[in-house]
Write a protein that holds these residues in place. Structure first.
Motif, PDB file in Angstrom:
ATOM      1  N   ARG A 132      73.941  90.948 -22.803  1.00  0.00           N
ATOM      2  CA  ARG A 132      72.709  91.746 -22.600  1.00  0.00           C
ATOM      3  C   ARG A 132      72.423  91.573 -21.319  1.00  0.00           C
ATOM      4  NH1 ARG A 132      71.164  93.613 -27.231  1.00  0.00           N
ATOM      5  NH2 ARG A 132      71.602  92.741 -29.271  1.00  0.00           N
ATOM      6  N   GLY A 133      72.805  90.921 -20.260  1.00  0.00           N
ATOM      7  CA  GLY A 133      72.732  90.857 -18.757  1.00  0.00           C
ATOM      8  C   GLY A 133      71.892  89.911 -18.120  1.00  0.00           C
ATOM      9  N   PHE A 134      71.769  88.775 -19.080  1.00  0.00           N
ATOM     10  CA  PHE A 134      70.728  87.705 -18.589  1.00  0.00           C
ATOM     11  C   PHE A 134      71.676  86.548 -17.708  1.00  0.00           C
ATOM     12  CE2 PHE A 134      68.517  89.478 -22.212  1.00  0.00           C
ATOM     13  CZ  PHE A 134      67.185  89.800 -21.367  1.00  0.00           C
ATOM     14  N   ARG A 135      71.240  86.255 -16.734  1.00  0.00           N
ATOM     15  CA  ARG A 135      72.088  85.342 -15.927  1.00  0.00           C
ATOM     16  C   ARG A 135      71.290  83.867 -15.545  1.00  0.00           C
ATOM     17  NH1 ARG A 135      74.844  88.505 -17.394  1.00  0.00           N
ATOM     18  NH2 ARG A 135      76.450  89.780 -16.504  1.00  0.00           N
ATOM     19  N   ASP A 136      69.948  83.866 -15.720  1.00  0.00           N
ATOM     20  CA  ASP A 136      69.288  82.588 -15.550  1.00  0.00           C
ATOM     21  C   ASP A 136      69.209  81.845 -16.602  1.00  0.00           C
ATOM     22  OD1 ASP A 136      67.812  80.608 -14.383  1.00  0.00           O
ATOM     23  OD2 ASP A 136      66.266  81.837 -13.388  1.00  0.00           O
ATOM     24  N   VAL A 137      70.174  81.203 -17.041  1.00  0.00           N
ATOM     25  CA  VAL A 137      70.366  80.453 -18.388  1.00  0.00           C
ATOM     26  C   VAL A 137      71.000  79.093 -18.257  1.00  0.00           C
ATOM     27  CG1 VAL A 137      71.339  80.380 -20.715  1.00  0.00           C
ATOM     28  CG2 VAL A 137      70.748  82.705 -19.728  1.00  0.00           C
ATOM     29  N   THR A 138      70.291  78.196 -18.725  1.00  0.00           N
ATOM     30  CA  THR A 138      70.892  76.725 -18.491  1.00  0.00           C
ATOM     31  C   THR A 138      71.112  76.207 -20.190  1.00  0.00           C
ATOM     32  OG1 THR A 138      69.575  76.418 -16.812  1.00  0.00           O
ATOM     33  CG2 THR A 138      70.081  74.485 -17.828  1.00  0.00           C
ATOM     34  N   VAL A 139      72.081  75.383 -20.241  1.00  0.00           N
ATOM     35  CA  VAL A 139      72.523  75.008 -21.486  1.00  0.00           C
ATOM     36  C   VAL A 139      72.499  73.480 -21.548  1.00  0.00           C
ATOM     37  CG1 VAL A 139      74.387  74.995 -23.395  1.00  0.00           C
ATOM     38  CG2 VAL A 139      74.011  76.854 -21.664  1.00  0.00           C
ATOM     39  N   VAL A 140      72.009  73.042 -22.420  1.00  0.00           N
ATOM     40  CA  VAL A 140      71.829  71.465 -22.579  1.00  0.00           C
ATOM     41  C   VAL A 140      72.452  70.962 -23.796  1.00  0.00           C
ATOM     42  CG1 VAL A 140      69.724  71.526 -23.596  1.00  0.00           C
ATOM     43  CG2 VAL A 140      70.546  69.244 -22.533  1.00  0.00           C
ATOM     44  N   GLU A 141      73.501  70.018 -23.521  1.00  0.00           N
ATOM     45  CA  GLU A 141      74.462  69.690 -24.924  1.00  0.00           C
ATOM     46  C   GLU A 141      74.504  68.000 -24.599  1.00  0.00           C
ATOM     47  OE1 GLU A 141      76.559  68.957 -28.029  1.00  0.00           O
ATOM     48  OE2 GLU A 141      75.805  70.897 -27.775  1.00  0.00           O
ATOM     49  N   VAL A 142      74.862  67.466 -25.738  1.00  0.00           N
ATOM     50  CA  VAL A 142      74.938  65.901 -25.666  1.00  0.00           C
ATOM     51  C   VAL A 142      76.412  65.716 -25.555  1.00  0.00           C
ATOM     52  CG1 VAL A 142      74.869  63.949 -27.096  1.00  0.00           C
ATOM     53  CG2 VAL A 142      72.742  65.371 -26.942  1.00  0.00           C
ATOM     54  N   SER A 143      77.281  66.477 -26.435  1.00  0.00           N
ATOM     55  CA  SER A 143      78.495  66.373 -26.662  1.00  0.00           C
ATOM     56  C   SER A 143      79.524  66.540 -25.251  1.00  0.00           C
ATOM     57  CB  SER A 143      79.214  66.988 -27.839  1.00  0.00           C
ATOM     58  OG  SER A 143      80.591  67.219 -27.768  1.00  0.00           O
TER      59      SER A 143
ATOM     60  N   THR B  32      63.423  86.285 -16.399  1.00  0.00           N
ATOM     61  CA  THR B  32      63.270  85.069 -17.188  1.00  0.00           C
ATOM     62  C   THR B  32      64.198  83.839 -17.094  1.00  0.00           C
ATOM     63  OG1 THR B  32      62.006  86.676 -18.696  1.00  0.00           O
ATOM     64  CG2 THR B  32      62.887  84.557 -19.691  1.00  0.00           C
ATOM     65  N   ARG B  33      63.440  82.704 -17.113  1.00  0.00           N
ATOM     66  CA  ARG B  33      64.083  81.487 -16.951  1.00  0.00           C
ATOM     67  C   ARG B  33      64.495  81.105 -18.265  1.00  0.00           C
ATOM     68  NH1 ARG B  33      61.118  77.622 -13.505  1.00  0.00           N
ATOM     69  NH2 ARG B  33      61.469  79.343 -11.966  1.00  0.00           N
ATOM     70  N   MET B  34      65.554  80.886 -18.909  1.00  0.00           N
ATOM     71  CA  MET B  34      65.954  80.393 -20.305  1.00  0.00           C
ATOM     72  C   MET B  34      66.686  79.126 -20.319  1.00  0.00           C
ATOM     73  SD  MET B  34      66.646  83.780 -22.410  1.00  0.00           S
ATOM     74  CE  MET B  34      67.233  85.009 -20.812  1.00  0.00           C
ATOM     75  N   LEU B  35      66.287  78.430 -21.535  1.00  0.00           N
ATOM     76  CA  LEU B  35      67.201  77.224 -21.698  1.00  0.00           C
ATOM     77  C   LEU B  35      67.463  77.227 -23.261  1.00  0.00           C
ATOM     78  CD1 LEU B  35      68.076  74.237 -21.215  1.00  0.00           C
ATOM     79  CD2 LEU B  35      65.706  73.457 -22.069  1.00  0.00           C
ATOM     80  N   VAL B  36      68.870  76.812 -23.473  1.00  0.00           N
ATOM     81  CA  VAL B  36      69.432  77.056 -24.819  1.00  0.00           C
ATOM     82  C   VAL B  36      69.816  75.355 -25.028  1.00  0.00           C
ATOM     83  CG1 VAL B  36      71.167  77.607 -26.311  1.00  0.00           C
ATOM     84  CG2 VAL B  36      70.261  79.266 -24.763  1.00  0.00           C
ATOM     85  N   MET B  37      69.237  75.215 -26.120  1.00  0.00           N
ATOM     86  CA  MET B  37      69.444  73.708 -26.342  1.00  0.00           C
ATOM     87  C   MET B  37      70.423  73.450 -27.549  1.00  0.00           C
ATOM     88  SD  MET B  37      66.673  71.812 -25.060  1.00  0.00           S
ATOM     89  CE  MET B  37      66.553  70.397 -25.933  1.00  0.00           C
TER      90      MET B  37
ATOM     91  N   ASP C 242      57.212  75.073 -13.004  1.00  0.00           N
ATOM     92  CA  ASP C 242      58.732  74.918 -12.724  1.00  0.00           C
ATOM     93  C   ASP C 242      59.449  74.893 -14.119  1.00  0.00           C
ATOM     94  OD1 ASP C 242      58.178  74.711 -10.007  1.00  0.00           O
ATOM     95  OD2 ASP C 242      57.955  72.628 -10.039  1.00  0.00           O
ATOM     96  N   GLY C 243      58.675  74.783 -15.261  1.00  0.00           N
ATOM     97  CA  GLY C 243      59.468  74.774 -16.381  1.00  0.00           C
ATOM     98  C   GLY C 243      60.107  76.116 -16.785  1.00  0.00           C
ATOM     99  N   PHE C 244      60.780  76.205 -18.222  1.00  0.00           N
ATOM    100  CA  PHE C 244      61.342  77.285 -18.541  1.00  0.00           C
ATOM    101  C   PHE C 244      60.358  78.435 -19.254  1.00  0.00           C
ATOM    102  CE2 PHE C 244      64.401  73.913 -18.482  1.00  0.00           C
ATOM    103  CZ  PHE C 244      65.727  75.023 -17.531  1.00  0.00           C
TER     104      PHE C 244
END
Length: 346
Positions: free
Chosen positions: A186-197, A165-170, A231-233
């Motif tokens: 829990r073992g998930f590795r395909d994670v992207t994080v988006v952050e303004v600061s 699963t492809r995940m994004l955390v905002m 191609d999205g999450f």
């Protein structure tokens, strides 16, 4: 005792001297050890979230029981506990269907929002809402149980997450941090994080999790010419509550994806989205409200993650005394830290 009291009509938070609460039947008096500042507290101070007119804030706290009222038999003096701040009436149709987080009658009893909470030296709470935790778990990390319980509830709402699963955390404030650390645990590795600061992006980069962290503009540029249905999450977890961030998250969902609305948005805010995508991509939009029946699970999870994942310097958590509350709020709002925590029992 000292406490940080919110005055809703005057829009002020200030240090006050208040009497130590008297124990009543079926209540316990806690000597508060640590109390976190939640994003909800910031929303309260911006009149974007409900609160009492005159109330000591703080709903994420740990402490030691110093007195018990008559009729209390689940805990004793000397026990170290955390507090579940959300009550239930046990009589409405939601409570009787096992959904106390939807109860409308219990709102006046919410600890730290409507009733005095943990940003004080002592706090009186109903005994049925305190939960003991292992002796080995430090008091400061125990104060993370309440936000982690909310994360556990959100994770359970998502259901079984398939491998790949492809995940994004905002957002990478403390809730975003707890989410990404829990996902890694829990073992998930395909994670992207988006952050303004920039400061918070650096915290994620230094975490050792190996997750990508990007500014929102860079993430949108990356997907500018992409076929988002393909191609999205698969899962986007929004921890910001910002309507513009939610609109961005919606546009990044692939077919069959889920948007989990976790962050608290200002009341009456609006979104502009293309509803046809819900049908053509079979999208799910799910909300997360507090932490029903998740406290015991969160105590176990925090205890298991404490040593390797919940190091305060790694998470960007900074401790302050109650007297330093103005500095704490300034640094938190500026995004210099992910969380402010008051160290009360020194």
């Amino acid at each position: 005792m000292k406490g940080l009291q919110w005055n809703k009509s005057q829009s002020t938070l200030k240090m006050v001297e208040a009497p130590v609460p008297e124990v009543k039947p079926e209540t316990v008096l806690l000597k508060v050890s640590h109390c976190g500042v939640c994003g909800t507290d910031l929303h309260i101070m911006q009149h974007e979230f409900r609160s009492g007119q005159l109330v000591i804030l703080g709903h994420e706290f740990s402490g030691t029981i110093v007195k018990v009222g008559t009729g209390v038999n689940n805990v004793a003096v000397g026990d170290k506990v955390v507090v579940e701040p959300n009550s239930m009436c046990d009589t409405c149709r939601f409570c009787r269907r096992g959904k106390p987080h939807c109860c409308q009658k219990c709102l006046p009893d919410t600890i730290g929002l409507m009733q005095n909470g943990g940003m004080a030296e002592y706090c009186l709470v109903p005994a049925k809402y305190v939960v003991k935790f292992p002796e080995a778990l430090p008091m400061d990390k125990a104060a993370l149980v309440e936000p982690m319980a909310c994360v556990v509830h959100g994770y359970e709402i998502l259901g079984q997450i398939p491998d790949g699963t492809r995940m994004l955390v905002m957002g990478s404030g403390i809730i975003g941090q707890l989410w990404i650390n829990m996902l890694h645990y829990r073992g998930f590795r395909d994670v992207t994080v988006v952050e303004v600061s920039e400061g918070r992006r650096q915290i994620v980069s230094n975490s050792g999790l190996g997750y990508r962290v990007l500014h929102p503009d860079d993430l949108q540029a990356e997907f500018k010419n992409a076929n988002m249905g393909e191609d999205g999450f698969d899962i986007v977890v929004d921890c910001t509550g910002n309507p513009r961030a939610l609109e961005m998250a919606y546009g990044l969902l692939c077919s069959g994806a889920t948007l989990l609305v976790f962050g608290c948005s200002p009341a009456n805010s609006k979104l502009t989205i293309d509803p046809s995508l819900i049908q053509t991509r079979e999208l799910k939009i799910l909300g997360v409200n507090v932490s029903p029946y998740c406290f015991i699970k969160a105590v176990s999870l925090v205890n298991d993650m404490a040593a390797n994942y919940l190091k305060f310097d790694k998470l960007g958590i900074k401790k302050y005394s109650l007297e330093q509350y103005e500095t704490a709020l300034t640094e938190l709002r500026a995004g210099e830290i992910s969380k402010a925590m008051f160290c009360i029992d020194k």
